[in-house]
Motif scaffolding. Structure first.
Motif, PDB file in Angstrom:
ATOM      1  N   ALA A 165       0.830  -1.308  -0.053  1.00  0.00           N
ATOM      2  CA  ALA A 165       0.101  -0.128   0.025  1.00  0.00           C
ATOM      3  C   ALA A 165       0.689   1.133   0.025  1.00  0.00           C
ATOM      4  O   ALA A 165       0.576   2.349  -0.829  1.00  0.00           O
ATOM      5  CB  ALA A 165      -0.944  -0.089   1.306  1.00  0.00           C
ATOM      6  N   VAL A 166       1.897   1.281   0.742  1.00  0.00           N
ATOM      7  CA  VAL A 166       2.726   2.538   1.015  1.00  0.00           C
ATOM      8  C   VAL A 166       3.484   2.472  -0.398  1.00  0.00           C
ATOM      9  O   VAL A 166       3.710   3.732  -0.878  1.00  0.00           O
ATOM     10  CB  VAL A 166       3.595   2.362   2.282  1.00  0.00           C
ATOM     11  N   SER A 171       1.199   4.074  -3.071  1.00  0.00           N
ATOM     12  CA  SER A 171       0.949   5.481  -2.660  1.00  0.00           C
ATOM     13  C   SER A 171       2.111   6.258  -3.215  1.00  0.00           C
ATOM     14  O   SER A 171       2.077   7.176  -3.887  1.00  0.00           O
ATOM     15  CB  SER A 171       0.668   5.842  -1.231  1.00  0.00           C
ATOM     16  N   THR A 174      -4.053   8.875  -2.090  1.00  0.00           N
ATOM     17  CA  THR A 174      -3.045   8.302  -1.482  1.00  0.00           C
ATOM     18  C   THR A 174      -3.767   6.991  -0.940  1.00  0.00           C
ATOM     19  O   THR A 174      -2.599   6.034  -0.503  1.00  0.00           O
ATOM     20  CB  THR A 174      -2.534   8.981  -0.075  1.00  0.00           C
ATOM     21  N   GLN A 175      -4.905   6.683  -0.844  1.00  0.00           N
ATOM     22  CA  GLN A 175      -5.225   5.365  -0.261  1.00  0.00           C
ATOM     23  C   GLN A 175      -5.735   4.419  -1.579  1.00  0.00           C
ATOM     24  O   GLN A 175      -6.285   3.246  -1.303  1.00  0.00           O
ATOM     25  CB  GLN A 175      -6.815   5.671   0.501  1.00  0.00           C
ATOM     26  N   VAL A 206      -2.104  15.457  -6.301  1.00  0.00           N
ATOM     27  CA  VAL A 206      -2.278  14.256  -5.277  1.00  0.00           C
ATOM     28  C   VAL A 206      -3.195  15.035  -4.499  1.00  0.00           C
ATOM     29  O   VAL A 206      -3.350  15.936  -3.953  1.00  0.00           O
ATOM     30  CB  VAL A 206      -0.842  13.966  -4.767  1.00  0.00           C
ATOM     31  N   ALA A 254       2.162   9.165  -6.088  1.00  0.00           N
ATOM     32  CA  ALA A 254       2.472  10.336  -5.563  1.00  0.00           C
ATOM     33  C   ALA A 254       3.738  10.974  -6.523  1.00  0.00           C
ATOM     34  O   ALA A 254       3.771  12.046  -6.923  1.00  0.00           O
ATOM     35  CB  ALA A 254       2.957  10.572  -4.155  1.00  0.00           C
ATOM     36  N   SER A 297       0.418   5.344   3.950  1.00  0.00           N
ATOM     37  CA  SER A 297       0.268   5.646   2.712  1.00  0.00           C
ATOM     38  C   SER A 297       0.257   7.390   2.452  1.00  0.00           C
ATOM     39  O   SER A 297       0.626   7.846   1.764  1.00  0.00           O
ATOM     40  CB  SER A 297      -0.873   4.942   1.954  1.00  0.00           C
ATOM     41  N   TRP A 298      -0.696   8.000   3.372  1.00  0.00           N
ATOM     42  CA  TRP A 298      -1.164   9.189   3.306  1.00  0.00           C
ATOM     43  C   TRP A 298       0.299   9.983   3.629  1.00  0.00           C
ATOM     44  O   TRP A 298       0.722  11.047   3.113  1.00  0.00           O
ATOM     45  CB  TRP A 298      -2.070   9.872   4.415  1.00  0.00           C
ATOM     46  N   GLY A 305      -3.937   2.108  -2.736  1.00  0.00           N
ATOM     47  CA  GLY A 305      -3.459   0.855  -2.485  1.00  0.00           C
ATOM     48  C   GLY A 305      -3.866  -0.073  -1.382  1.00  0.00           C
ATOM     49  O   GLY A 305      -3.511  -1.057  -1.263  1.00  0.00           O
ATOM     50  N   SER A 306      -5.093   0.542  -0.700  1.00  0.00           N
ATOM     51  CA  SER A 306      -5.506  -0.181   0.236  1.00  0.00           C
ATOM     52  C   SER A 306      -6.312  -1.193  -0.048  1.00  0.00           C
ATOM     53  O   SER A 306      -6.274  -2.376   0.786  1.00  0.00           O
ATOM     54  CB  SER A 306      -6.443   0.969   1.139  1.00  0.00           C
ATOM     55  N   ALA A 355       3.055   9.909   0.670  1.00  0.00           N
ATOM     56  CA  ALA A 355       2.540  10.897  -0.354  1.00  0.00           C
ATOM     57  C   ALA A 355       3.005  12.394   0.034  1.00  0.00           C
ATOM     58  O   ALA A 355       3.454  13.108  -0.815  1.00  0.00           O
ATOM     59  CB  ALA A 355       0.967  10.770  -0.738  1.00  0.00           C
TER      60      ALA A 355
END
Length: 249
Positions: free
Chosen positions: A28-29, A32, A47-48, A42, A36, A111-112, A50-51, A115
């Motif tokens: 996920a990260v 992101s 940013t989410q 962005v 980004a 992830s947030w 990949g969740s 980014a």
């Protein structure tokens, strides 16, 4: 509390929670970071992205928490020590759900943050309730997904079968339903993972916009979709508990 402690020890005595957590967070990260770095603009919801990939790993974790015990026969010792099978399995489900929820929050805020580091000039402030739901709600989605995965694991008992069902269901089946002429998108409005995605959406289209585009028209509010998603998971768990009580370990 004793049962919860026992299930926590059993879960973390294997490598699967560590590997699954690391893989979910990395996927996920990393996704992101990739978005980004390459996107011109962005947003918080981007940013989410990949969740959903990380959720698949958490579903596998939930299934493994049960099927591994059936595979090695340790579930028999559990049921001998705790004759009330429902209590033992509910404790296992609770532990896995909490772990999944924690993974979800790490995935979301990680992830947030990634980014934000890559694009410091982007407006990624989490100001609105919709943005908080989009980020913090990932933990809820993962926790409920883990309950559903445990239920599938109890019913199937074999790792390969349970994992295959969960992967096909979450990644393929619900999307393919949409291609059924006339009724596909109507069915999708009542599928659990589609409702989970609806819950997390920051700016979902209105009913009129969805109808005009031929897209899914959700009948429930976003929080209602979360409740429906949770209801499906709990109902499946209840069925799994009933089946587990009636058959041999």
């Amino acid at each position: 509390m004793t049962l919860l402690a026992v299930e926590r020890i059993k879960l973390f005595s294997t490598r699967s929670p560590y590997w699954c957590a690391a893989l979910a967070i990395a996927m996920a990260v990393g996704f992101s970071a990739l978005l980004a770095a390459n996107a011109e603009t962005v947003s918080v919801d981007l940013t989410q992205a990949g969740s959903r990939l990380a959720l698949v790993v958490v579903l596998v974790l939930g299934a493994l928490a049960v099927t591994t015990e059936y595979r090695f026969g340790t579930i028999r010792a559990t049921f001998l020590a705790v004759p009330n099978r429902t209590s033992a399995l509910v404790a296992k489900t609770a532990v896995v759900a909490v772990v999944a929820g924690v993974i979800g929050e790490v995935v979301a805020f990680g992830s947030w943050a990634m980014a934000k580091v890559i694009k410091p000039s982007a407006d990624l402030a989490i100001n609105s309730g919709a943005e908080w739901r989009n980020v913090a709600g990932v933990g809820l989605m993962f926790a409920i997904g883990a309950v559903l995965a445990v239920a599938v694991g109890i019913l199937v008992r074999q790792t390969a079968g349970a994992v295959a069902i969960l992967l096909v269901w979450s990644m393929l089946l619900e999307n393919l339903v949409g291609i059924i002429p006339k009724v596909g998108v109507k069915i999708q409005a009542w599928l659990p993972f589609m409702n989970a995605d609806h819950f997390l959406a920051v700016n979902p289209p209105s009913q009129a916009e969805s109808e005009a585009a031929g897209a899914v028209v959700y009948k429930l509010s976003q929080w209602g979709s979360l409740g429906y998603y949770a209801g499906i998971a709990i109902a499946l768990l209840v069925v799994a508990l009933v089946v587990a009580k009636r058959r041999d370990a």
